[in-house]
Design an enzyme around this catalytic site. Sequence first.
Site, PDB file in Angstrom:
ATOM      1  N   HIS A  71      38.462  38.281  39.498  1.00 35.11           N
ATOM      2  CA  HIS A  71      37.861  37.948  40.934  1.00 35.11           C
ATOM      3  C   HIS A  71      38.273  36.677  41.387  1.00 35.11           C
ATOM      4  O   HIS A  71      38.012  35.452  40.416  1.00 35.11           O
ATOM      5  CB  HIS A  71      36.196  38.818  40.546  1.00 35.11           C
ATOM      6  CG  HIS A  71      36.081  40.090  39.972  1.00 35.11           C
ATOM      7  ND1 HIS A  71      36.960  41.168  40.783  1.00 35.11           N
ATOM      8  CD2 HIS A  71      35.785  40.785  38.650  1.00 35.11           C
ATOM      9  CE1 HIS A  71      36.893  42.088  39.875  1.00 35.11           C
ATOM     10  NE2 HIS A  71      36.065  41.980  39.171  1.00 35.11           N
ATOM     11  N   ASP A  86      37.043  40.838  32.941  1.00 42.18           N
ATOM     12  CA  ASP A  86      35.867  40.389  34.068  1.00 42.18           C
ATOM     13  C   ASP A  86      35.593  39.433  34.384  1.00 42.18           C
ATOM     14  O   ASP A  86      33.888  38.669  34.798  1.00 42.18           O
ATOM     15  CB  ASP A  86      34.439  41.567  33.607  1.00 42.18           C
ATOM     16  CG  ASP A  86      34.471  41.996  34.787  1.00 42.18           C
ATOM     17  OD1 ASP A  86      34.111  41.378  36.177  1.00 42.18           O
ATOM     18  OD2 ASP A  86      33.117  42.340  34.829  1.00 42.18           O
TER      19      ASP A  86
END
Length: 316
Positions: free
Chosen positions: A9, A279
């Site tokens: 991200h 992640d």
Amino acid sequence: MRTITIEEHFATPLFLAGPGNSITQYPEIAEKLLDLGEKRIAEMDSAGIDMQVLSITPPGVEQSSGTEAIILAKEINDKLAQAMAAFPDRFSGFAAIPTSDPKAAVAELERAVGSLGFKGVMINGHVNGRYLDDKYFWPIFERVQSLGIPIYLHPTKPPKAISDIYYSGFSPVIDEFFASAGYGWHIETGIHVMRLILGGVFDRFPDLQIIIGHLGESLPFMQQRMNRLFTTERTGLDRSISAYLKENIHYTIGGFNYEAPFRNLFIEVGAERILFSADYPWATMANAKDFLKALPVNDSERQMIAYQNAEALLKI
């Protein structure tokens, strides 16, 4: 062994000032989300990660609407495209789209894939309580299928009415984690995928490919049970539930570095449907890499998970 992580991200200042405002309470995370340069690459090198496929961090733009969503998606994609151009061997990307406006979403998707070189699209769950099985959103699926790219369906918190009933009544901190990363949003994403299946999305768009994270968001565990209850005679669908889960869905590790649920996923769908991810920065790349090395699979299967499946699906 080459490694590609695909649930990684980033954020932009405009996003953190808007829908991502709550992230600023975690300054170390916010700093890492904003970095698309040498510091992130140094951390990748330290962990042994060759490429990150980047996407806007939750909650994305799905809870925004109208002009705000269009402006945010364009700014997010332009920022990521700059990083991809600067480090083409290290960064690739999933586009953000103004999902609440399918016509604008298709236009931004075409720009992101056709002009900017994105490899897919990230959608963060429901759109202000409206789920993607609603035919209102099907123009997005139609264009995604024709472009031959996947959708990464990332969790978001359930609609407020549901959260207030299911995930409240404790302390504010416990309520927040119960509704989000502690439990709620994983169940929410599993429900969303089932709505896509039961709503006939994959019968209408049989080549559509969806990626979900966190070792399958509870779906592999439920697969055999749902097969028995949701028969084609009852649903009117073309295929069994497990057929859709094995032919239209891909699964990432996404910070779930746990052997038992991995074994369940592996048994149900096989190595060819599993993709590596960390992640980042919500979880560490180093822990993900250690888990990859320790997976109970053979070397060929480990390579499929580490990078070959991503290369094939995303055409990297």
